[in-house]
Design a protein around this motif. Structure first.
Motif, PDB file in Angstrom:
ATOM      1  N   UNK A   1       0.804  -1.225   0.000  1.00  0.00           N
ATOM      2  CA  UNK A   1       0.000   0.000   0.000  1.00  0.00           C
ATOM      3  C   UNK A   1       0.837   1.276   0.000  1.00  0.00           C
ATOM      4  N   UNK A   2       2.141   1.156   0.016  1.00  0.00           N
ATOM      5  CA  UNK A   2       2.997   2.344   0.156  1.00  0.00           C
ATOM      6  C   UNK A   2       2.723   3.385  -0.922  1.00  0.00           C
TER       7      UNK A   2
ATOM      8  N   UNK B   1       0.484   8.630  -2.334  1.00  0.00           N
ATOM      9  CA  UNK B   1      -0.294   9.479  -3.242  1.00  0.00           C
ATOM     10  C   UNK B   1      -1.381  10.251  -2.502  1.00  0.00           C
ATOM     11  N   UNK B   2      -2.108   9.569  -1.623  1.00  0.00           N
ATOM     12  CA  UNK B   2      -3.172  10.249  -0.867  1.00  0.00           C
ATOM     13  C   UNK B   2      -2.579  11.311   0.043  1.00  0.00           C
ATOM     14  N   UNK B   3      -1.527  10.974   0.766  1.00  0.00           N
ATOM     15  CA  UNK B   3      -0.872  11.911   1.683  1.00  0.00           C
ATOM     16  C   UNK B   3      -0.408  13.165   0.936  1.00  0.00           C
ATOM     17  N   UNK B   4       0.304  12.981  -0.167  1.00  0.00           N
ATOM     18  CA  UNK B   4       0.814  14.135  -0.921  1.00  0.00           C
ATOM     19  C   UNK B   4      -0.318  14.969  -1.513  1.00  0.00           C
TER      20      UNK B   4
ATOM     21  N   UNK C   1      -8.394   4.140   4.729  1.00  0.00           N
ATOM     22  CA  UNK C   1      -9.818   4.074   4.407  1.00  0.00           C
ATOM     23  C   UNK C   1      -9.897   3.958   2.897  1.00  0.00           C
ATOM     24  N   UNK C   2     -10.664   2.983   2.428  1.00  0.00           N
ATOM     25  CA  UNK C   2     -10.775   2.804   0.979  1.00  0.00           C
ATOM     26  C   UNK C   2     -12.211   2.519   0.586  1.00  0.00           C
TER      27      UNK C   2
ATOM     28  N   UNK D   1      -8.891   6.683   0.275  1.00  0.00           N
ATOM     29  CA  UNK D   1      -9.476   8.020   0.440  1.00  0.00           C
ATOM     30  C   UNK D   1      -9.139   8.639   1.794  1.00  0.00           C
ATOM     31  N   UNK D   2      -8.422   7.918   2.640  1.00  0.00           N
ATOM     32  CA  UNK D   2      -8.035   8.453   3.938  1.00  0.00           C
ATOM     33  C   UNK D   2      -6.882   7.672   4.522  1.00  0.00           C
ATOM     34  N   UNK D   3      -6.095   8.360   5.346  1.00  0.00           N
ATOM     35  CA  UNK D   3      -4.961   7.720   6.014  1.00  0.00           C
ATOM     36  C   UNK D   3      -4.900   8.219   7.457  1.00  0.00           C
ATOM     37  N   UNK D   4      -4.665   7.290   8.354  1.00  0.00           N
ATOM     38  CA  UNK D   4      -4.489   7.570   9.775  1.00  0.00           C
ATOM     39  C   UNK D   4      -3.206   6.888  10.208  1.00  0.00           C
TER      40      UNK D   4
END
Length: 168
Positions: free
Chosen positions: A12-13, A18-21, A60-61, A68-71
């Motif tokens: 998932x890296x 991509x989501x983070x950036x 979150x996908x 669509x989300x990262x924690x």
């Protein structure tokens, strides 16, 4: 929104990066947060070699497996919480925050930038209390920030105006 929230794996890296950036850039473009302190390749290395294998990273996908989300949890700290900027206000951040509270049922802490008033409202709506403000001299972006704390039950008088500090 129909979501699956799961622990990130090494595969998932790329999606996590991509989501983070994307979320960081969108927030920086609107002035809610300062620009990133590190170039994209350093962020990719950090996510691949630190965030996913050494910290607690949740994604979150959607049913189509679009992230669509990262924690990111680091001890009792919410180290990172970002949602796809095109999908804010749909409960994704709230679901990730609820997961963090289940995983850390006694206390959570986090920092947010003073300029990010939307994040402040979000965390306060979810029971977080401001406990410290700084001038930013301790973060990489050198931007004023606020520490928030959430506890399942707050003892009377535990976090009052007298316990909050403002560093200069």
């Amino acid at each position: 929104m129909d979501l699956t929230i799961r622990r990130a794996a090494a595969a998932d890296a790329h999606s996590a990066r991509d989501l983070y950036l994307h979320a960081r850039r969108a927030a920086a473009e609107t002035g809610r947060i300062p620009p990133p302190a590190h170039p994209d390749d350093e962020v990719a290395t950090w996510i691949r070699h630190v965030v996913i294998p050494k910290l607690e990273c949740w994604l979150a996908q959607t049913p189509s497996e679009h992230v669509v989300g990262i924690l990111v949890l680091k001890g009792d700290w919410i180290d990172q919480l970002y949602v796809d900027p095109n999908l804010t206000g749909r409960g994704i951040g709230a679901e990730l925050l609820d997961l963090a509270k289940r995983e850390r049922p006694h206390r959570l802490r986090l920092w947010t930038f003073v300029s990010n008033e939307g994040a402040q409202r979000f965390y306060e709506r979810h029971g977080f209390m401001e406990v410290e403000r700084t001038n930013g001299s301790r973060n990489e972006e050198r931007a004023p920030d606020i520490q928030y704390v959430w506890k399942r039950s707050w003892p009377p008088g535990s976090y009052t105006d007298q316990t909050m500090s403002a560093s200069s």
